[in-house]
Design a protein around this motif. Structure first.
Motif, PDB file in Angstrom:
ATOM      1  N   CYS A 112       2.056   6.388  -3.648  1.00 33.93           N
ATOM      2  CA  CYS A 112       1.122   6.559  -2.523  1.00 33.93           C
ATOM      3  C   CYS A 112       1.701   7.385  -1.388  1.00 33.93           C
ATOM      4  O   CYS A 112       0.975   7.781  -0.487  1.00 33.93           O
ATOM      5  CB  CYS A 112       0.654   5.202  -2.004  1.00 33.93           C
ATOM      6  SG  CYS A 112       1.929   4.273  -1.107  1.00 33.93           S
ATOM      7  N   CYS A 126       1.156   0.116  -1.515  1.00 38.76           N
ATOM      8  CA  CYS A 126       0.400  -0.030  -2.765  1.00 38.76           C
ATOM      9  C   CYS A 126       0.961  -1.089  -3.706  1.00 38.76           C
ATOM     10  O   CYS A 126       0.341  -1.414  -4.720  1.00 38.76           O
ATOM     11  CB  CYS A 126       0.334   1.317  -3.488  1.00 38.76           C
ATOM     12  SG  CYS A 126       1.910   1.918  -4.133  1.00 38.76           S
ATOM     13  N   SER A 128       3.575  -0.857  -5.656  1.00 38.55           N
ATOM     14  CA  SER A 128       4.282  -0.297  -6.809  1.00 38.55           C
ATOM     15  C   SER A 128       5.789  -0.528  -6.674  1.00 38.55           C
ATOM     16  O   SER A 128       6.325  -0.570  -5.571  1.00 38.55           O
ATOM     17  CB  SER A 128       4.006   1.192  -6.941  1.00 38.55           C
ATOM     18  OG  SER A 128       2.649   1.425  -7.164  1.00 38.55           O
TER      19      SER A 128
END
Length: 130
Positions: A112, A126, A128
């Motif tokens: 992101c 995000c 991740s």
């Protein structure tokens, strides 16, 4: 000596020791940061110099292209050598930029683009894995 005065002096001594230790740690951190800054500055100067060299090569290549346009014979080998020099310098610049990024205490999420702390395992934006 009075017990209260002795107790007070002991507390002052303990606080002085703690303050000395804290000052020593602060000096160590400041020294490390100064060293990191000097290293980053050195790398930025190398990048600047390489970019200046690339600009000079771009100018030479442009002149060669113009000479070709005017009908002047230009050696393909000479043109290829200049292009290879630019490629080599661009690779060095990329490597230096990666080294500079590794020195920073932040990392950018590849998914992101949010800036996260290097200590984070997951992106705050995000989620991740970093």
């Amino acid at each position: 000596m009075d017990a209260k005065v002795q107790s007070f002096l002991d507390k002052i001594r303990v606080m002085a020791d703690k303050t000395t230790q804290a000052a020593g740690r602060a000096a160590d951190v400041a020294g490390k940061k100064a060293s990191e800054l000097a290293g980053a500055t050195r790398i930025n100067l190398q990048i600047f110099d390489l970019n200046a060299e690339c600009e000079a090569l771009y100018k030479e290549i442009g002149k060669m292209v113009y000479d070709l346009h005017r009908g002047t014979e230009v050696s393909n080998e000479e043109m290829d050598d200049k292009l290879a020099e630019v490629d080599a310098k661009q690779e060095k610049i990329s490597a230096l930029r990666e080294e500079l990024a590794g020195m920073r205490s932040v990392v950018t999420c590849p998914h992101c683009g949010k800036v996260c702390s290097r200590e984070d395992s997951f992106c705050a934006g995000c989620g991740s894995a970093l």
